[in-house]
Design a protein around this motif. Structure first.
Motif, short mmCIF file in Angstrom:
data_model
loop_
_atom_site.label_atom_id
_atom_site.label_comp_id
_atom_site.label_asym_id
_atom_site.label_seq_id
_atom_site.Cartn_x
_atom_site.Cartn_y
_atom_site.Cartn_z
N VAL A 129 0.87 -1.19 0.00
CA VAL A 129 0.00 0.00 0.00
C VAL A 129 0.90 1.23 0.00
O VAL A 129 1.87 1.30 0.76
N GLU A 130 0.60 2.20 -0.90
CA GLU A 130 1.46 3.38 -1.00
C GLU A 130 1.00 4.48 -0.05
O GLU A 130 1.80 5.15 0.58
N ILE A 131 -0.34 4.68 -0.02
CA ILE A 131 -0.88 5.77 0.81
C ILE A 131 -1.99 5.21 1.70
O ILE A 131 -2.90 4.53 1.21
N ALA A 132 -1.90 5.50 2.99
CA ALA A 132 -2.95 5.06 3.91
C ALA A 132 -3.89 6.23 4.17
O ALA A 132 -3.45 7.36 4.37
N ILE A 133 -5.20 5.94 4.13
CA ILE A 133 -6.20 6.98 4.46
C ILE A 133 -6.72 6.62 5.85
O ILE A 133 -7.34 5.57 6.03
N ILE A 134 -6.43 7.49 6.83
CA ILE A 134 -6.75 7.15 8.21
C ILE A 134 -7.70 8.21 8.77
O ILE A 134 -7.49 9.41 8.56
N MET A 154 3.22 5.83 2.99
CA MET A 154 3.76 4.70 3.74
C MET A 154 5.29 4.65 3.72
O MET A 154 5.91 4.26 4.70
N GLN A 155 5.90 5.04 2.60
CA GLN A 155 7.35 4.90 2.56
C GLN A 155 8.07 5.99 3.33
O GLN A 155 9.00 5.70 4.09
N THR A 156 7.59 7.24 3.20
CA THR A 156 8.29 8.34 3.87
C THR A 156 7.76 8.56 5.28
O THR A 156 8.41 9.20 6.10
N GLY A 157 6.56 8.06 5.56
CA GLY A 157 5.96 8.27 6.88
C GLY A 157 5.29 9.65 6.99
O GLY A 157 4.71 9.99 8.01
N GLN A 158 5.39 10.48 5.95
CA GLN A 158 4.80 11.84 5.97
C GLN A 158 3.29 11.78 6.10
O GLN A 158 2.64 10.96 5.43
N GLU A 159 2.73 12.66 6.93
CA GLU A 159 1.28 12.69 7.11
C GLU A 159 0.75 14.09 6.82
O GLU A 159 1.43 15.07 7.07
N ARG A 160 -0.47 14.14 6.26
CA ARG A 160 -1.11 15.46 6.08
C ARG A 160 -2.62 15.27 6.06
O ARG A 160 -3.12 14.18 5.71
N LEU A 161 -3.31 16.36 6.44
CA LEU A 161 -4.78 16.32 6.44
C LEU A 161 -5.29 16.87 5.11
O LEU A 161 -4.76 17.87 4.61
N VAL A 162 -6.28 16.21 4.52
CA VAL A 162 -6.89 16.79 3.31
C VAL A 162 -8.40 16.78 3.47
O VAL A 162 -8.96 15.95 4.21
N ALA A 163 -9.05 17.68 2.75
CA ALA A 163 -10.52 17.74 2.81
C ALA A 163 -11.08 16.49 2.14
O ALA A 163 -10.60 16.08 1.07
N SER A 188 -13.65 16.08 0.55
CA SER A 188 -14.21 16.36 -0.78
C SER A 188 -13.13 16.38 -1.87
O SER A 188 -13.43 16.23 -3.05
N ASP A 189 -11.86 16.59 -1.46
CA ASP A 189 -10.77 16.65 -2.45
C ASP A 189 -10.04 15.30 -2.56
O ASP A 189 -9.04 15.20 -3.28
N LEU A 190 -10.53 14.31 -1.83
CA LEU A 190 -9.73 13.08 -1.66
C LEU A 190 -9.34 12.44 -3.00
O LEU A 190 -8.17 12.12 -3.23
N ILE A 191 -10.34 12.26 -3.89
CA ILE A 191 -10.05 11.55 -5.14
C ILE A 191 -8.96 12.28 -5.92
O ILE A 191 -7.98 11.68 -6.37
N GLN A 192 -9.12 13.60 -6.05
CA GLN A 192 -8.15 14.38 -6.82
C GLN A 192 -6.77 14.30 -6.16
O GLN A 192 -5.75 14.10 -6.84
N GLU A 193 -6.74 14.44 -4.81
CA GLU A 193 -5.46 14.37 -4.09
C GLU A 193 -4.75 13.05 -4.35
O GLU A 193 -3.55 13.01 -4.60
N LEU A 194 -5.53 11.95 -4.29
CA LEU A 194 -4.93 10.63 -4.48
C LEU A 194 -4.43 10.48 -5.90
O LEU A 194 -3.32 9.99 -6.13
N LYS A 195 -5.24 10.93 -6.85
CA LYS A 195 -4.82 10.79 -8.25
C LYS A 195 -3.54 11.57 -8.51
O LYS A 195 -2.70 11.16 -9.31
#
Ligand code: HAM
Length: 424
Positions: A379-384, A400-409, A411-418
């Motif tokens: 898994v590349e990105i975890a949605i928690i 998952m690889q860098t451990g970096q975390e950030r909050l996103v809206a 409503s923007d989730l699909i675009q952010e992931l893409k």
């Protein structure tokens, strides 16, 4: 395998395909499909079993396949059936069954399982898989050059350059073969008593097959036997010289090996094999050649043809030994923290998968363990998210690889992931 319960083990010489090995098979097939499109082949998939005559009449009475290697049985209608040991003969049957002989040439690509009752060992199975290319109804020497180039292209696309060698020979036309046959019989007759029983049996049916013998005693006798090249008719020799010259011109490296006769009886003129040193005894990863008389034997019509096949297991093993990294499809994972978040996560999961984002979900357990498992599953990105994030209309993304975390809206989730997943 349990001796008490044979159902727990596969049939000798067969195996289940899954995990990394299956992924390698699929990767190899994908590359082959690209090469087939790139060189204008159309896919043709014959059934995996045929009436036995398809193989018995077409492969030649001294080919190993016919003498000892087929899975043949009577079906409930008392028809003799054979599980296909190769594609070439099935395709010859298929050409006529579908009237494709009316629109020649046909360039056909096939892949799938084949069955041969050989003694199993590493890379030699009783159910194995091939990639098979045939050009049916093409006489020109240029087709021989083209076919060898296509075979080589496939190995290069699989990044195997430098790990194999190409060996080439010519078996000549019918007249060349008659001349050579006589010369061989005369030569081997002088050593008849020293030949192996197999070679003695083959000598008068198909002396060429003696050249192929693995018996050490036979090999010594073969060393000084007459050469095919010296018995080629002028035309056959010019054809072979022309093919070799043009392969060199097109940058294809090969060596001339007068011992290559191939295990099937139908070949004429150009024959070739791709050989590797990285697989031990089963070093032939592929081979093929021209077969100008097969169709005459099947249907009485002259349809000169040429083709080749690669063993998928053998190529897969080469890639495994080279620790080839396969391109991974990107994957995101969903990890709700609370029961309420789980309910919301199901709706997100549905939306993401519908948006063609590959999604992994793990519904329960300690977050640390869930993330560890997700990591093992690439898994590349975890949605928690838990109740707090939901109330704020947000989710947390963890790379998952860098451990970096950030909050996103949310409503923007699909675009952010893409935008952030690896599109390799
Ligand atoms: P073949 O040399 O019998 O040719 O098989 C081609 C390749 O299939 C071999 O080089 C090897 O990599 C793989 N192979 C054969 N037997 C086994 C086995 N028991 N286990 C694993 N791999 C195996 C043909 O089949 C011809 N029909 C090729 C051809 C096409 N000639 C003209 N058109």
């Amino acid at each position: 395998m349990s001796k008490e319960n044979p159902i727990l083990g596969p049939v000798r010489g067969t195996k289940d395909l899954f995990g990394n090995e299956l992924a390698l098979h699929q990767y190899i097939i994908d590359r082959a499909k690209k090469v087939s499109e790139n060189s204008f082949f159309k896919e043709f998939q014959p059934p995996i079993f045929e009436y036995s005559d398809v193989f018995y009449r077409n492969l030649g009475e001294t080919s190993d396949i016919v003498t000892k290697e087929t899975y043949t049985f009577n079906d409930r209608d008392k028809r003799m059936i054979t599980l296909r040991p190769e594609f070439t003969a099935s395709i010859a049957r298929g050409i006529f069954s579908n009237s494709l002989q009316q629109t020649l040439p046909q360039r056909l690509f096939s892949y799938g399982p084949l069955f041969r009752h050989e003694r199993p060992q590493k890379c030699r199975l009783r159910q194995f898989h091939q990639l098979n290319f045939e050009i049916i109804g093409a006489d020109s020497w240029a087709t021989d050059v083209e076919v060898v180039m296509i075979a080589e292209q496939l190995l290069q696309d699989l990044e195997l350059k430098g790990h194999y060698r190409l060996e080439l020979n010519s078996l000549g036309c019918q007249t060349s073969r008659v001349l050579y046959r006589e010369a061989l019989i005369e030569y081997f007759n002088k050593y008849y008593n020293e030949l192996s029983a197999d070679s003695q049996a083959r000598l008068h049916k198909n002396p060429l097959r003696v050249l192929d013998s693995k018996d050490e005693g036979d090999k010594k006798i073969v060393q000084n036997c007459p050469q095919m090249y010296d018995h080629l008719t002028l035309e056959a020799r010019q054809r072979f010289d022309n093919i070799r010259e043009h392969l060199t011109k097109c940058g294809v490296e090969f060596t001339y090996n007068p011992r290559i006769v191939r295990g099937l009886d139908y070949y004429t003129h150009t024959v070739f094999e791709f050989i590797t040193d990285s697989l031990g005894a089963q070093g032939t990863i592929g081979g093929g050649g021209r077969y100008d008389n097969l169709y005459k034997e099947v249907a009485g019509v002259d349809i000169p043809s040429i083709g080749f096949a690669f063993g998928i297991e053998r190529i897969a093993e080469m890639l495994r030994v080279m620790e080839k990294n396969l391109p991974q499809a990107s994957l995101v994972g969903i990890f709700p923290i609370t029961e309420a978040a789980t309910s919301y996560a199901l709706t997100i999961l549905q939306e993401l998968r519908r948006a063609q984002i590959n999604c992994y979900a793990d519904w329960q357990g300690k977050m640390g363990k869930r993330l560890k498992k997700a990591d093992q599953n690439n898994v590349e990105i975890a949605i928690i998210f838990g109740d707090t994030e939901i109330s704020q209309g947000q989710v947390q993304l963890k790379h998952m690889q860098t451990g970096q975390e950030r909050l996103v809206a949310a409503s923007d989730l699909i675009q952010e992931l893409k935008n952030s997943i690896n599109h390799g």
